[in-house]
Every structure is written in structure tokens, then in C-alpha cells.
Design a protein around this motif. Structure first.
Motif, PDB file in Angstrom:
ATOM      1  N   LEU A  97       8.172  11.220 -12.008  1.00  0.00           N
ATOM      2  CA  LEU A  97       6.780  11.755 -11.622  1.00  0.00           C
ATOM      3  C   LEU A  97       7.422  13.013 -10.312  1.00  0.00           C
ATOM      4  O   LEU A  97       8.491  13.320  -9.971  1.00  0.00           O
ATOM      5  CB  LEU A  97       6.636  10.429 -10.671  1.00  0.00           C
ATOM      6  N   THR A  98       6.101  13.570 -10.609  1.00  0.00           N
ATOM      7  CA  THR A  98       5.833  15.015  -9.457  1.00  0.00           C
ATOM      8  C   THR A  98       6.134  14.359  -7.569  1.00  0.00           C
ATOM      9  O   THR A  98       5.713  12.965  -7.440  1.00  0.00           O
ATOM     10  CB  THR A  98       4.935  16.038  -9.595  1.00  0.00           C
ATOM     11  N   LYS A  99       6.824  14.779  -7.092  1.00  0.00           N
ATOM     12  CA  LYS A  99       6.561  14.188  -5.287  1.00  0.00           C
ATOM     13  C   LYS A  99       5.043  13.832  -5.621  1.00  0.00           C
ATOM     14  O   LYS A  99       4.450  13.697  -4.397  1.00  0.00           O
ATOM     15  CB  LYS A  99       7.272  15.825  -5.075  1.00  0.00           C
ATOM     16  N   LEU A 100       4.096  15.449  -5.705  1.00  0.00           N
ATOM     17  CA  LEU A 100       2.679  15.435  -4.748  1.00  0.00           C
ATOM     18  C   LEU A 100       2.589  14.070  -5.790  1.00  0.00           C
ATOM     19  O   LEU A 100       0.885  12.912  -5.151  1.00  0.00           O
ATOM     20  CB  LEU A 100       2.662  16.415  -6.528  1.00  0.00           C
ATOM     21  N   GLU A 101       2.817  13.649  -6.775  1.00  0.00           N
ATOM     22  CA  GLU A 101       2.429  12.382  -7.596  1.00  0.00           C
ATOM     23  C   GLU A 101       2.509  10.673  -6.961  1.00  0.00           C
ATOM     24  O   GLU A 101       2.154  10.584  -7.167  1.00  0.00           O
ATOM     25  CB  GLU A 101       2.353  11.973  -9.188  1.00  0.00           C
ATOM     26  N   TYR A 102       3.551  11.160  -6.203  1.00  0.00           N
ATOM     27  CA  TYR A 102       4.443  10.042  -6.011  1.00  0.00           C
ATOM     28  C   TYR A 102       3.372  10.164  -3.892  1.00  0.00           C
ATOM     29  O   TYR A 102       3.002   9.214  -3.292  1.00  0.00           O
ATOM     30  CB  TYR A 102       5.659   9.803  -5.084  1.00  0.00           C
ATOM     31  N   ALA A 103       3.707  11.076  -3.771  1.00  0.00           N
ATOM     32  CA  ALA A 103       2.670  11.747  -1.754  1.00  0.00           C
ATOM     33  C   ALA A 103       1.135  10.962  -2.120  1.00  0.00           C
ATOM     34  O   ALA A 103       0.320  10.101  -1.649  1.00  0.00           O
ATOM     35  CB  ALA A 103       2.381  13.140  -1.812  1.00  0.00           C
ATOM     36  N   ARG A 104      -0.034  11.380  -3.549  1.00  0.00           N
ATOM     37  CA  ARG A 104      -0.884  11.002  -3.823  1.00  0.00           C
ATOM     38  C   ARG A 104      -1.266   8.890  -4.030  1.00  0.00           C
ATOM     39  O   ARG A 104      -2.421   8.623  -3.168  1.00  0.00           O
ATOM     40  CB  ARG A 104      -1.841  11.199  -5.406  1.00  0.00           C
ATOM     41  N   LEU A 105       0.001   8.366  -4.707  1.00  0.00           N
ATOM     42  CA  LEU A 105       0.072   6.687  -4.290  1.00  0.00           C
ATOM     43  C   LEU A 105       0.127   6.795  -2.700  1.00  0.00           C
ATOM     44  O   LEU A 105      -0.588   5.731  -2.245  1.00  0.00           O
ATOM     45  CB  LEU A 105       1.324   6.582  -4.641  1.00  0.00           C
ATOM     46  N   LEU A 106       1.024   6.982  -2.087  1.00  0.00           N
ATOM     47  CA  LEU A 106       1.947   7.345  -0.558  1.00  0.00           C
ATOM     48  C   LEU A 106       0.279   6.981   0.320  1.00  0.00           C
ATOM     49  O   LEU A 106      -0.351   6.005   0.782  1.00  0.00           O
ATOM     50  CB  LEU A 106       2.638   7.276  -0.654  1.00  0.00           C
ATOM     51  N   LEU A 107      -0.284   8.312   0.193  1.00  0.00           N
ATOM     52  CA  LEU A 107      -1.754   7.914   0.597  1.00  0.00           C
ATOM     53  C   LEU A 107      -3.042   7.578   0.545  1.00  0.00           C
ATOM     54  O   LEU A 107      -3.227   7.239   1.836  1.00  0.00           O
ATOM     55  CB  LEU A 107      -1.966  10.106   1.112  1.00  0.00           C
ATOM     56  N   ALA A 108      -3.297   7.726  -0.714  1.00  0.00           N
ATOM     57  CA  ALA A 108      -3.542   6.759  -1.036  1.00  0.00           C
ATOM     58  C   ALA A 108      -4.149   5.320  -0.597  1.00  0.00           C
ATOM     59  O   ALA A 108      -4.883   4.601   0.301  1.00  0.00           O
ATOM     60  CB  ALA A 108      -4.308   6.935  -2.370  1.00  0.00           C
ATOM     61  N   ALA A 109      -2.395   4.743  -0.732  1.00  0.00           N
ATOM     62  CA  ALA A 109      -2.639   3.262   0.365  1.00  0.00           C
ATOM     63  C   ALA A 109      -2.673   3.199   1.842  1.00  0.00           C
ATOM     64  O   ALA A 109      -3.262   1.971   2.203  1.00  0.00           O
ATOM     65  CB  ALA A 109      -0.911   2.984   0.047  1.00  0.00           C
ATOM     66  N   LEU A 110      -2.149   4.473   1.715  1.00  0.00           N
ATOM     67  CA  LEU A 110      -2.622   4.311   4.230  1.00  0.00           C
ATOM     68  C   LEU A 110      -3.618   4.314   3.787  1.00  0.00           C
ATOM     69  O   LEU A 110      -4.155   3.828   5.327  1.00  0.00           O
ATOM     70  CB  LEU A 110      -1.530   4.980   4.635  1.00  0.00           C
ATOM     71  N   ALA A 111      -4.176   4.941   3.335  1.00  0.00           N
ATOM     72  CA  ALA A 111      -5.491   4.978   3.842  1.00  0.00           C
ATOM     73  C   ALA A 111      -6.294   4.239   3.213  1.00  0.00           C
ATOM     74  O   ALA A 111      -7.837   3.260   4.175  1.00  0.00           O
ATOM     75  CB  ALA A 111      -6.157   5.928   2.610  1.00  0.00           C
ATOM     76  N   TYR A 112      -6.175   3.253   2.677  1.00  0.00           N
ATOM     77  CA  TYR A 112      -6.752   1.930   2.057  1.00  0.00           C
ATOM     78  C   TYR A 112      -6.441   0.723   2.846  1.00  0.00           C
ATOM     79  O   TYR A 112      -7.207   0.249   3.498  1.00  0.00           O
ATOM     80  CB  TYR A 112      -5.883   1.201   0.096  1.00  0.00           C
ATOM     81  N   ILE A 113      -5.505   0.840   3.807  1.00  0.00           N
ATOM     82  CA  ILE A 113      -4.731  -0.716   4.489  1.00  0.00           C
ATOM     83  C   ILE A 113      -5.796   0.671   5.785  1.00  0.00           C
ATOM     84  O   ILE A 113      -6.006  -0.424   6.878  1.00  0.00           O
ATOM     85  CB  ILE A 113      -3.392   0.350   4.926  1.00  0.00           C
ATOM     86  N   ALA A 114      -5.446   1.596   6.377  1.00  0.00           N
ATOM     87  CA  ALA A 114      -6.118   1.900   7.829  1.00  0.00           C
ATOM     88  C   ALA A 114      -7.665   1.684   7.930  1.00  0.00           C
ATOM     89  O   ALA A 114      -8.656   1.248   8.739  1.00  0.00           O
ATOM     90  CB  ALA A 114      -6.073   4.388   7.851  1.00  0.00           C
ATOM     91  N   THR A 115      -8.292   1.975   6.146  1.00  0.00           N
ATOM     92  CA  THR A 115      -9.885   1.026   6.489  1.00  0.00           C
ATOM     93  C   THR A 115     -10.315  -0.112   6.585  1.00  0.00           C
ATOM     94  O   THR A 115     -11.071  -0.725   7.340  1.00  0.00           O
ATOM     95  CB  THR A 115     -10.495   2.288   4.838  1.00  0.00           C
ATOM     96  N   GLN A 116      -9.331  -1.049   5.850  1.00  0.00           N
ATOM     97  CA  GLN A 116      -9.020  -2.090   6.144  1.00  0.00           C
ATOM     98  C   GLN A 116      -9.063  -2.096   7.337  1.00  0.00           C
ATOM     99  O   GLN A 116      -9.753  -3.895   8.259  1.00  0.00           O
ATOM    100  CB  GLN A 116      -8.039  -3.270   5.648  1.00  0.00           C
ATOM    101  N   GLN A 117      -8.611  -2.143   8.285  1.00  0.00           N
ATOM    102  CA  GLN A 117      -8.317  -1.994  10.042  1.00  0.00           C
ATOM    103  C   GLN A 117      -9.323  -1.254  11.274  1.00  0.00           C
ATOM    104  O   GLN A 117      -9.299  -1.714  11.906  1.00  0.00           O
ATOM    105  CB  GLN A 117      -7.008  -2.097  10.649  1.00  0.00           C
ATOM    106  N   GLY A 118     -10.462  -0.820   9.933  1.00  0.00           N
ATOM    107  CA  GLY A 118     -11.397  -0.617  10.715  1.00  0.00           C
ATOM    108  C   GLY A 118     -11.370   0.940  11.809  1.00  0.00           C
ATOM    109  O   GLY A 118     -12.094   1.599  12.655  1.00  0.00           O
ATOM    110  N   ASP A 119     -10.016   1.556  10.937  1.00  0.00           N
ATOM    111  CA  ASP A 119      -9.896   2.919  11.613  1.00  0.00           C
ATOM    112  C   ASP A 119     -10.570   3.865  10.547  1.00  0.00           C
ATOM    113  O   ASP A 119     -11.108   3.906   9.460  1.00  0.00           O
ATOM    114  CB  ASP A 119      -8.132   3.450  11.382  1.00  0.00           C
TER     115      ASP A 119
END
Length: 291
Positions: A97-119
Motif C-alpha cells: 500500500l502507498t501512504k495515500l491509499e492508507y490515508a484514504r482508508l483512515l480518513l474515510a473511517a474518521l468521516a464515517y464515525i463523525a457522521t454517525q455522531q451527528g458531526d
């Protein structure tokens, strides 16, 4: 924990983000504050200046004392995600994996969590050709927008110049800024941006992304390295240089972490060969959602 290779192999960022995040959400709790919401929590004595509409007049008639009805309401934040899309993020780790591919996964997970919390969640991709910016929103269509922007992001060139970054700090907006970057820079441009964001937004979480082969210097024998941003090459004997490299790396990491914390950033080193739990846990802690 699901490995980054497994999540990337799903070839579905939405599914990968959900799988990576749901294990953490099951142990998290909603951050709550007292206020004038709908769910009753407790009484407290009236104080001059309180909203008289919240007085419990029936209780006052019975006790000859004035109390306000307090309730609990979920807190919500504005979460602004920043992705460093300069060419150094194309560095590939031993797991493929490239750093960019890992960063995509990480930021997508954070976006999902934040959305679930109503942010309200926004995203800015930091690219030398210009900023790709999705303003923070809390509507149901925001996650697909974020996923699409992350999936199509490509890393190229050097970190954006100050004039390109100016719109990010043009106005004050209270938010939690989460930046994923490998901190590869010519001078001090990344640190300078984060300092300005700290002044205009308040909270900065810096997730410093490094590949395992950078951290362990797992190369052997004669190796030719190419700078992904300048094109310059360097030939070395990896076995001879390993000890000196490790010494310099540890010094740089220590100084980087200390400098970040002095400036008020929350700093966390992320190993791109490991599951996403380190970066996600730091976000949950900053979001006051750790169990």
C-alpha cells in the motif's frame, strides 16, 4: 483488527470505512452536555440571568423555590479532514500500500464515525494544483461526496504554496482539524499551515503517517532512492547506513513530536503497516468518545 491490506482489497471505500469504524463505535459513548434539549436530566437552582422559560413553575408553587429543568443533549462538532496529497504520499510500503491509499482508508473511517455522531464533516485535499474542498455538512449525502473525493484523489508535486492554502485560514470557524500527512516538506510549510489553522479553528489533530519500511529501514544491500517530489536520486549501501539512519530518524521524530505539542497540536505517529486503530483511537479521544 482488520489489516489495511484487507480493507484496501475490498475495493469499496464505503464498506472499508464502515468495517474499520464499527468496532470502535460499539465501545464509544455519545459525548453529552447539559442544556435546554428534549431529554430531562435534572433540576438546578435558578440563578440571575437564566432563561425564565425553563423554570419549573409547578415545583416553585409547591416548594416556594425556583428551579430550572436541565436536560442532556448530544454535542456535535464541525470536523474538517485534511489530506496531504503531495507526491511523497505515493511512497509504497512493504505491504503493497502507498501512504495515500492508507490515508484514504483512515480518513474515510474518521468521516464515517463523525457522521454517525451527528458531526458536520468537511474535507480538503491539499494538492499543489489547488485545493479540492468540500465544506463541512451534516446531511446524509455528505459521506458519498467525501468517499468519492478520497477515491479519486491522486498525489503529485510538492506541498501547496502559502498562497494556494490561503482560503483555508481566511475566516475563523471553530472546528476540529484532522490532518493526515507524512510531514515531508521543503521548509516549514506544513507546520506553518497547521499553526494558522490552530489560530483560526482551535483544535488540530496531526496524524503523522510513515511507512514501516521507513521506520525500520528494511532495505538491504545497494539501493537507489528517488525523491518522489524533486526527482533526485541517491545510491547507498543500506546495511552500512542503517544505524546512522535510525539514529537520525529517531531524533527527527522526537523533535517533530515535541515541536507539534509545543504549538498546541495533538500529535500521533501512525505506522501505515498497522490497522487503523491508532489514528481512529486518537480521533475518538479528541472527540471525547473513548470508552
Amino acid at each position: 483488527m482488520l489489516t489495511p491490506e484487507h480493507l484496501h482489497g475490498l475495493r469499496n471505500l464505503s464498506l472499508a470505512a464502515r468495517q474499520a469504524a464499527e468496532g470502535f463505535l460499539s465501545g464509544a459513548h455519545a459525548s453529552r452536555r447539559h442544556g435546554a434539549g428534549m431529554e430531562f436530566s435534572q433540576y438546578r437552582p435558578y440563578q440571575p440571568g437564566d432563561d425564565l422559560r425553563r423554570l419549573d413553575w409547578r415545583l416553585a408553587a409547591r416548594s416556594d423555590r425556583y428551579y430550572l429543568r436541565e436536560s442532556e443533549v448530544d454535542t456535535s462538532l464541525t470536523v474538517h479532514l485534511l489530506l496531504d496529497a503531495s507526491a511523497s504520499m505515493n511512497h509504497r510500503d512493504d505491504n503493497g500500500l502507498t501512504k495515500l491509499e492508507y490515508a484514504r482508508l483512515l480518513l474515510a473511517a474518521l468521516a464515517y464515525i463523525a457522521t454517525q455522531q451527528g458531526d458536520a464533516v468537511g474535507l480538503t485535499i491539499l494538492h499543489p494544483a489547488g485545493l479540492q474542498h468540500l465544506p463541512p455538512r451534516a446531511d446524509t449525502r455528505q459521506l458519498p461526496r467525501l468517499y468519492h473525493a478520497l477515491e479519486t484523489a491522486e498525489a503529485a508535486g510538492r506541498f501547496p504554496a502559502t498562497e494556494t492554502l490561503a482560503p483555508l485560514t481566511a475566516r475563523r470557524q471553530r472546528a476540529l482539524m484532522v490532518c493526515v500527512s507524512d510531514l515531508y516538506e521543503d521548509g516549514n510549510e506544513i507546520n506553518s499551515l497547521l499553526s494558522r489553522l490552530r489560530a483560526t479553528s482551535g483544535d488540530v489533530l496531526l496524524l503523522h503517517l510513515m511507512a514501516r519500511n521507513e521506520l525500520q529501514f528494511s532495505y538491504q544491500g545497494a539501493v537507489t532512492f528517488k525523491d518522489l517530489e524533486t526527482g533526485q536520486t541517491l545510491q547507498i549501501d543500506a546495511d552500512q547506513q542503517r544505524a546512522a539512519y535510525q539514529q537520525q530518524l529517531q531524533l527527527w521524530l522526537r523533535e517533530t513530536a515535541q515541536a507539534a505539542r509545543r504549538q498546541g497540536f495533538d500529535y500521533h505517529l501512525v505506522d501505515a503497516s498497522q490497522p487503523l486503530d491508532g489514528g481512529v483511537r486518537e480521533f475518538l479521544r479528541k472527540r471525547n468518545l473513548t470508552p
